[in-house]
Motif scaffolding. Structure first.
Motif, short mmCIF file in Angstrom:
data_model
loop_
_atom_site.label_atom_id
_atom_site.label_comp_id
_atom_site.label_asym_id
_atom_site.label_seq_id
_atom_site.Cartn_x
_atom_site.Cartn_y
_atom_site.Cartn_z
N GLN A 182 58.38 157.53 2.72
CA GLN A 182 58.19 156.56 3.57
C GLN A 182 59.71 155.94 4.07
OE1 GLN A 182 55.97 153.30 2.67
NE2 GLN A 182 56.47 152.09 4.58
N PRO A 183 60.15 156.03 5.32
CA PRO A 183 61.52 155.48 5.52
C PRO A 183 61.91 154.32 4.93
CG PRO A 183 60.44 156.79 7.35
CD PRO A 183 59.23 156.57 6.38
N GLY A 184 63.08 154.26 4.65
CA GLY A 184 63.67 152.89 3.92
C GLY A 184 63.20 152.77 2.56
N THR A 185 62.59 153.72 2.00
CA THR A 185 62.07 153.45 0.54
C THR A 185 62.97 154.61 -0.36
OG1 THR A 185 60.34 155.23 0.58
CG2 THR A 185 59.85 153.08 0.98
N LEU A 186 63.18 154.51 -1.54
CA LEU A 186 64.00 155.38 -2.23
C LEU A 186 63.45 156.81 -2.26
CD1 LEU A 186 64.57 153.42 -5.66
CD2 LEU A 186 66.16 153.85 -3.47
N PHE A 187 64.11 157.69 -2.47
CA PHE A 187 63.63 158.98 -2.31
C PHE A 187 62.96 159.45 -3.41
CE2 PHE A 187 64.18 163.76 -3.16
CZ PHE A 187 64.08 164.33 -2.17
N PRO A 188 61.63 160.20 -3.24
CA PRO A 188 60.51 160.20 -4.46
C PRO A 188 61.18 161.45 -5.20
CG PRO A 188 59.89 161.22 -2.52
CD PRO A 188 61.13 160.49 -1.88
N THR A 189 62.20 161.37 -6.20
CA THR A 189 62.88 162.39 -6.88
C THR A 189 61.82 163.22 -7.63
OG1 THR A 189 64.70 160.85 -7.36
CG2 THR A 189 64.64 162.67 -8.60
N GLN A 190 60.59 162.57 -8.14
CA GLN A 190 59.67 163.54 -9.09
C GLN A 190 59.22 164.61 -8.23
OE1 GLN A 190 59.19 160.42 -7.80
NE2 GLN A 190 56.97 160.50 -6.76
N ASN A 227 60.89 158.85 -12.67
CA ASN A 227 61.46 157.84 -11.59
C ASN A 227 60.81 157.39 -10.70
OD1 ASN A 227 63.68 158.58 -13.44
ND2 ASN A 227 64.30 160.24 -12.05
N GLN A 228 59.63 156.63 -10.77
CA GLN A 228 58.79 156.04 -9.86
C GLN A 228 59.69 155.43 -8.56
OE1 GLN A 228 55.56 156.48 -9.47
NE2 GLN A 228 55.61 157.64 -11.36
N PRO A 229 59.39 155.94 -7.43
CA PRO A 229 60.18 155.35 -6.20
C PRO A 229 59.82 153.84 -6.02
CG PRO A 229 58.54 156.72 -5.24
CD PRO A 229 58.57 156.76 -6.76
N SER A 230 60.76 153.11 -5.38
CA SER A 230 60.31 151.65 -5.11
C SER A 230 59.73 151.74 -3.59
CB SER A 230 61.49 150.82 -5.25
OG SER A 230 61.21 149.64 -4.46
N ASN A 231 58.58 150.94 -3.25
CA ASN A 231 58.20 150.91 -1.91
C ASN A 231 58.75 149.78 -1.15
OD1 ASN A 231 56.42 153.08 -2.07
ND2 ASN A 231 54.86 151.67 -3.23
N GLN A 232 59.64 149.16 -1.76
CA GLN A 232 60.60 148.13 -0.92
C GLN A 232 61.61 148.76 0.12
OE1 GLN A 232 59.52 144.95 -0.94
NE2 GLN A 232 57.85 145.52 -2.38
N PRO A 233 61.65 148.26 1.32
CA PRO A 233 62.41 149.05 2.34
C PRO A 233 63.71 148.71 1.95
CG PRO A 233 61.22 147.27 3.33
CD PRO A 233 60.52 147.45 2.01
N ALA A 234 64.99 149.50 2.11
CA ALA A 234 66.38 149.07 1.61
C ALA A 234 66.59 148.29 2.95
CB ALA A 234 67.19 150.34 1.43
N PRO A 235 67.63 147.47 3.13
CA PRO A 235 68.34 146.84 4.19
C PRO A 235 69.04 147.57 4.85
CG PRO A 235 69.38 146.03 2.30
CD PRO A 235 68.35 147.02 1.69
N PRO A 236 68.81 147.67 6.43
CA PRO A 236 69.70 148.51 7.13
C PRO A 236 71.19 148.35 6.99
CG PRO A 236 68.74 146.90 8.37
CD PRO A 236 68.48 146.42 6.97
N PRO A 237 72.08 149.36 6.85
CA PRO A 237 73.71 149.14 6.88
C PRO A 237 73.99 148.93 8.12
CG PRO A 237 72.77 151.67 7.05
CD PRO A 237 71.65 150.72 7.04
N PRO A 238 75.27 148.08 8.03
CA PRO A 238 75.70 147.84 9.52
C PRO A 238 76.40 148.67 10.26
CG PRO A 238 77.37 147.15 7.36
CD PRO A 238 76.00 147.75 7.09
N SER A 239 76.82 150.04 9.74
CA SER A 239 77.52 150.87 10.48
C SER A 239 76.56 151.77 11.17
CB SER A 239 78.42 151.43 9.71
OG SER A 239 77.87 152.22 8.51
N LEU A 240 75.43 151.92 11.00
CA LEU A 240 74.52 152.92 11.44
C LEU A 240 73.12 152.06 12.26
CD1 LEU A 240 73.95 155.73 8.84
CD2 LEU A 240 75.18 155.58 11.03
N PRO A 241 72.54 152.66 13.09
CA PRO A 241 71.50 151.86 13.82
C PRO A 241 70.32 151.95 12.96
CG PRO A 241 72.23 153.65 15.34
CD PRO A 241 73.01 153.88 13.89
N THR A 242 69.50 150.76 12.96
CA THR A 242 68.31 150.57 12.51
C THR A 242 67.56 151.84 12.59
OG1 THR A 242 68.62 148.16 12.33
CG2 THR A 242 66.58 148.89 11.69
N ASP A 243 66.98 152.15 11.40
CA ASP A 243 65.95 153.51 11.47
C ASP A 243 64.79 152.78 11.09
OD1 ASP A 243 67.26 155.70 12.32
OD2 ASP A 243 68.37 155.60 10.41
#
Length: 388
Positions: A331-339, A37-53
């Motif tokens: 790296q913050p904003g990327t998928l969890f490195p499950t492997q 399950n190779q993680p993506s290095n593309q950051p996820a968009p910040p959700p509206p209900s929590l501050p941007t991390d």
């Protein structure tokens, strides 16, 4: 940082597990990427209900904060707070979501908030619901359930499963000269898991399974099962796949004409004081999590929160240590490195070393205890490392 969708007490006092937690984190290991399950290095968009991390990874804690299991959920939430405080962690934002009104609703909110790892829930059926929702989002779920049947499809089982406690106590008994086993198991899913575990354990150790009988919760269910078991032939040990309280009812019946028979238990006995308060259970063996580090944790918990923790609350603490260890390479904003969860060398927590196998079920290092008057003595310490 902890944020809660429901109220939570937090009173930080002087007593701390900082040194112990730092040592546990330092002992954790990660193996090179093995192609899972190779993680993506593309950051996820910040959700509206929590501050941007920018510098923190978002982790959701799904536990019951309302309803009949709220006290256990609060203990788990408190333990995650302790883990962050003891390690001075700044790489995670952990937000608590209440499953008291439904695990699916809690998971939906957690995913919408952009969390990339879910810790919890506790119940097996909840883990199935949450896992199905999180799978498409490629968000792993580290459940606190002890039902290995819910593992897979990005759901990891962190609770102590009966398969391992049964295998551990059978290996120990076999090494002590016991070759003929029998069992009493309750009707239901847990009893079925214990039954399968004993069949596999006796076969693997080269021992003989003389007989196995199930019982229901009726008034005579247990005594009738004991009578049927005695008709199966002679045996040296009987595994009672239930709480120590139930085993305390069965033991006098089993020993009526065979006082030398050894009673065996499961991981359920680890938190059941009945094992040390019933003469018929003195000398019984069972496998459980090591309590070597637990007293220090419990004392710190009491000083911080003014209450005694549930024994399962260490799951919350250790799950945060695990996330923090992996966060060093997440790296913050990327998928969890499950492997990274599949490290064969394992990780170290309050409950000892652990790792996840290729079926996404935790493997734990368990100790074997012998029930005695008022206490349980460790007769086989938990191993400090995995051999394979």
């Amino acid at each position: 940082m902890i944020e809660a969708k429901s109220p939570m007490r937090s009173a930080r006092l002087r007593f701390s597990l900082a040194l112990a937690a730092s040592a546990l984190l330092a002992a954790c290991a990660v193996v090179p990427d093995q192609g899972r399950n190779q993680p993506s290095n593309q950051p996820a968009p910040p959700p509206p209900s929590l501050p941007t991390d920018v510098g923190r990874n978002r982790v959701a804690l799904l536990v019951p904060m309302t309803g009949i299991n709220a006290a256990a959920g609060q203990a788990l939430a408190n333990a995650t707070t302790m883990a962050l405080l003891d390690t001075n962690a700044t790489s995670l934002r952990i937000t608590t979501y209440d499953t008291g009104n439904g695990a699916a609703a809690a998971a939906s909110r957690a995913l919408a908030d952009g969390n990339r790892l879910i810790l919890g829930p506790v119940q097996a059926d909840e883990a199935q619901q949450v896992g199905a929702m999180a799978h498409n989002a490629r968000v792993p779920v580290i459940s606190f359930s002890n039902d290995a049947g819910v593992a897979g499809n990005n759901v990891f089982v962190m609770g102590t499963v009966p398969t391992q406690s049964v295998a551990r106590v059978v290996r120990f008994a076999k090494a002590r000269g016991i070759t003929r086993f029998a069992a009493l198991v309750p009707v239901g899913s847990y009893g079925a898991r214990v039954s399968n575990a004993l069949i596999m354990a006796t076969k693997a150790s080269g021992a003989m399974l003389v007989g196995m009988e199930s019982y229901d919760q009726s008034r005579n269910g247990l005594s009738n099962a004991v009578r049927r078991l005695k008709a199966r032939g002679s045996y040296q040990a009987v595994l009672v796949g239930d709480t120590a309280r139930v085993a305390a009812l069965a033991a006098p019946l089993l020993k009526a004409n065979a006082p030398a028979v050894r009673i065996l238990g499961t991981e359920l006995w680890g938190t059941d004081a009945a094992s040390t308060q019933t003469p018929a259970l003195y000398g019984a063996w069972y496998a459980a999590l090591s309590d070597q580090r637990y007293p220090r944790f419990a004392e710190s918990y009491r000083q911080r929160f003014g209450d005694t923790p549930y024994r399962l609350s260490t799951l919350g603490y250790d799950s945060v240590l695990l996330a923090l260890r992996i966060a060093r390479e997440w790296q913050p904003g990327t998928l969890f490195p499950t492997q990274r969860l599949y490290d064969r060398g394992g990780f170290l927590g309050l409950d000892g070393i652990f790792r996840f196998n290729d079926t996404d079920v935790i493997e734990r290092s368990l100790e074997v205890r012998e029930a005695r008057w008022g206490t349980a003595s460790v007769v086989s310490p938990a191993p400090t490392r995995f051999e394979d």
